[in-house]
Motif scaffolding. Structure first.
Motif, short mmCIF file in Angstrom:
data_model
loop_
_atom_site.label_atom_id
_atom_site.label_comp_id
_atom_site.label_asym_id
_atom_site.label_seq_id
_atom_site.Cartn_x
_atom_site.Cartn_y
_atom_site.Cartn_z
N SER A 54 0.82 -1.22 0.00
CA SER A 54 0.00 0.00 0.00
C SER A 54 0.86 1.27 0.00
O SER A 54 0.33 2.37 -0.07
N ARG B 291 3.12 4.43 -0.96
CA ARG B 291 3.12 5.33 -2.12
C ARG B 291 4.54 5.73 -2.44
O ARG B 291 5.39 5.75 -1.56
N TRP C 130 -9.77 19.19 -1.53
CA TRP C 130 -9.55 17.86 -0.98
C TRP C 130 -9.26 17.96 0.53
O TRP C 130 -9.77 17.18 1.33
N ASN D 73 -11.31 16.31 3.60
CA ASN D 73 -10.65 15.25 4.38
C ASN D 73 -10.05 15.73 5.70
O ASN D 73 -9.26 15.02 6.31
N ALA E 158 -4.57 6.38 5.24
CA ALA E 158 -4.72 6.61 3.80
C ALA E 158 -4.78 8.10 3.50
O ALA E 158 -4.17 8.59 2.54
N ALA E 159 -5.52 8.85 4.34
CA ALA E 159 -5.63 10.30 4.12
C ALA E 159 -4.26 10.97 4.31
O ALA E 159 -3.86 11.82 3.52
N GLU F 109 -2.02 10.23 1.35
CA GLU F 109 -2.43 11.03 0.18
C GLU F 109 -1.95 12.48 0.32
O GLU F 109 -1.39 13.05 -0.61
N ALA F 110 -2.16 13.06 1.51
CA ALA F 110 -1.75 14.45 1.72
C ALA F 110 -0.23 14.58 1.60
O ALA F 110 0.28 15.54 1.00
N ALA G 225 1.87 12.52 -0.05
CA ALA G 225 2.31 12.26 -1.44
C ALA G 225 2.03 13.48 -2.32
O ALA G 225 2.89 13.88 -3.12
N ARG G 226 0.85 14.10 -2.16
CA ARG G 226 0.54 15.26 -3.01
C ARG G 226 1.46 16.43 -2.67
O ARG G 226 1.91 17.16 -3.56
#
Ligand SMILES: NC(=O)c1ccc[n+]([C@@H]2O[C@H](COP(=O)([O-])OP(=O)(O)OC[C@H]3O[C@@H](n4cnc5c(N)ncnc54)[C@H](O)[C@@H]3O)[C@@H](O)[C@H]2O)c1
Length: 367
Positions: free
Chosen positions: A7, A9, A207, A211, A221-222, A225-226, A228-229
């Motif tokens: 999982s 990233r 986003w 979130n 997961a959140a 994502e934050a 990685a972005r």
């Protein structure tokens, strides 16, 4: 994605010395991932007194399990900005010398931005540069300081005045480590995350709005994502402008105000992320005052920062004149006048030189 952590990233940072940022829960136990960048047969983990008892042994065990025969040394420093000194830098290079680490050794910087900056600088200097793997354990370090290769220590005269550009060999961000992070430090990191949305990506701000609860509840997961972005955003800028000759300066949105607040409070008031949160709101207000941005955009930024529990107004008792005096001394100021990152609205930032002091004072008074 790694073999042990499907999982996870990954964000690639390009340029002359490319490297990967891997993000996910449990990565500090992933010996294969940790050992992959190691070239020689010796490594040193540099950490601080808060982080080392939690994670240093785990990292050392994982490295030894994956690479039997690897000599893993550990050096622990006091925690906090006050430790980011030339004296502690000397302590680390002495430890590297005592351990007889050679040019092919790897230094693991395990901690927040203070350890990342200081240990990264030691890696930049020891034997004219050895490999450094950044293992950031604060959100701020995961989204900002571990990426891009800036390393430094502070002097009594100012922050980050002695340092080097030394890109890491790899960045490995274990989101699980954020569970032990004090809530205030998590919020400070969220300020830097919001900064990327304010700078270049309005959709990212949406986003974050959607979130916010998941992020504050430390949903893996959140968070991934934050992070990685944010890293992808920073990586793109750093690739285009590795030595901050131009565009990279945009990453300092809110920092001219923020640094002045931190300096005036003697680094004993708002922490860096909190000061940047206030600084971004003031930078938005300055942009409005100069006629570049709409009030609604500043209001939206302010509301999101507030939702993350961050301060959005100047702490009481700070004198605008003294804050401007600090800004004049900031190393980001250039000869000729005050320089700010301003915006023309969400997602459209630029650097503006020679900003009139009267406008800055006005914004600080309204603060
Ligand atoms: N190099 C860059 O590009 C860059 C960018 C931004 C900021 N910085 C620097 O980063 C520094 C701030 O970094 P920071 O906010 O991470 O501060 P920090 O390193 O001082 O960490 C904050 C506190 O959290 C503790 N901590 C860290 N990880 C923990 C964990 N997982 N669990 C429990 N406690 C933990 C630390 O011991 C410390 O007390 C400043 O010195 C700033 O100049 C550098």
């Amino acid at each position: 994605m790694t073999e042990a952590h499907p999982s996870a990233r990954s964000v690639a940072v390009g340029g002359d010395r490319p490297y990967a940022i891997t993000i996910g829960p449990g990565l500090l136990d992933d010996g294969a991932l940790l050992a992959a960048p190691v070239r020689g047969n010796a490594a040193m983990i540099v950490s601080d007194r808060n982080v080392a008892p939690l994670y240093a042994q785990r990292v050392a065990d994982a490295l030894r399990a994956a690479r039997p025969g690897l000599h893993v040394h550990t050096h622990v420093l006091p925690a906090g900005e006050a430790a980011k000194t030339l004296a502690h830098f000397t302590e680390v290079v002495n430890a590297l010398a005592d351990a007889r680490l050679r040019r092919d050794a790897t230094l693991f910087a395990l901690g927040g931005g203070v350890i990342g900056d200081l240990a990264g600088f030691a890696a930049a200097c020891w034997m004219r540069g050895i490999d450094c793997v950044q293992l950031p354990t604060t959100l701020l370090a995961m989204v900002d300081s571990s990426v891009g290769g800036k390393t430094a220590v502070d002097l009594p005269q100012g922050k980050n005045l002695v340092g080097a550009f030394h890109p890491p060999r790899a960045v490995i961000a274990d989101t699980g480590a954020l569970r032990t992070l004090p809530a205030r430090e998590l919020r400070a990191g969220l300020a830097e995350v919001v900064k990327y949305g304010a700078l270049g990506d309005a959709a990212f701000l949406d986003w974050l709005d959607d979130n916010a609860d998941a992020l504050l509840a430390m949903d893996d997961a959140a968070l991934a994502e934050a992070i990685a972005r944010s890293c992808a955003h920073k990586a793109a800028i750093v690739e285009r402008d590795p030595f901050e000759h131009g565009e990279r300066a945009l990453l300092n949105l809110g920092h001219t105000f923020g640094h002045a607040i931190e300096t005036e409070q003697g680094y004993d008031g708002l922490n860096h992320g909190e000061a940047v949160a206030v600084g971004m709101v003031l930078a938005a207000r300055l942009s409005e005052a100069l006629g570049f941005a709409k009030t609604e955009d500043g209001d939206r930024l302010r509301a999101l920062l507030q939702r993350f529990g961050l301060p959005v107004a100047l702490p009481p008792g700070l004198d605008p004149g003294r804050l401007v005096a600090h800004m004049r001394l900031d190393k980001k100021a250039q000869a000729g006048g005050l320089r700010f990152v301003v915006w023309d609205g969400i997602g459209r930032a630029r650097v503006l030189a020679d900003v009139p002091e009267s406008a800055v004072i006005e914004v600080l008074r309204a603060g």
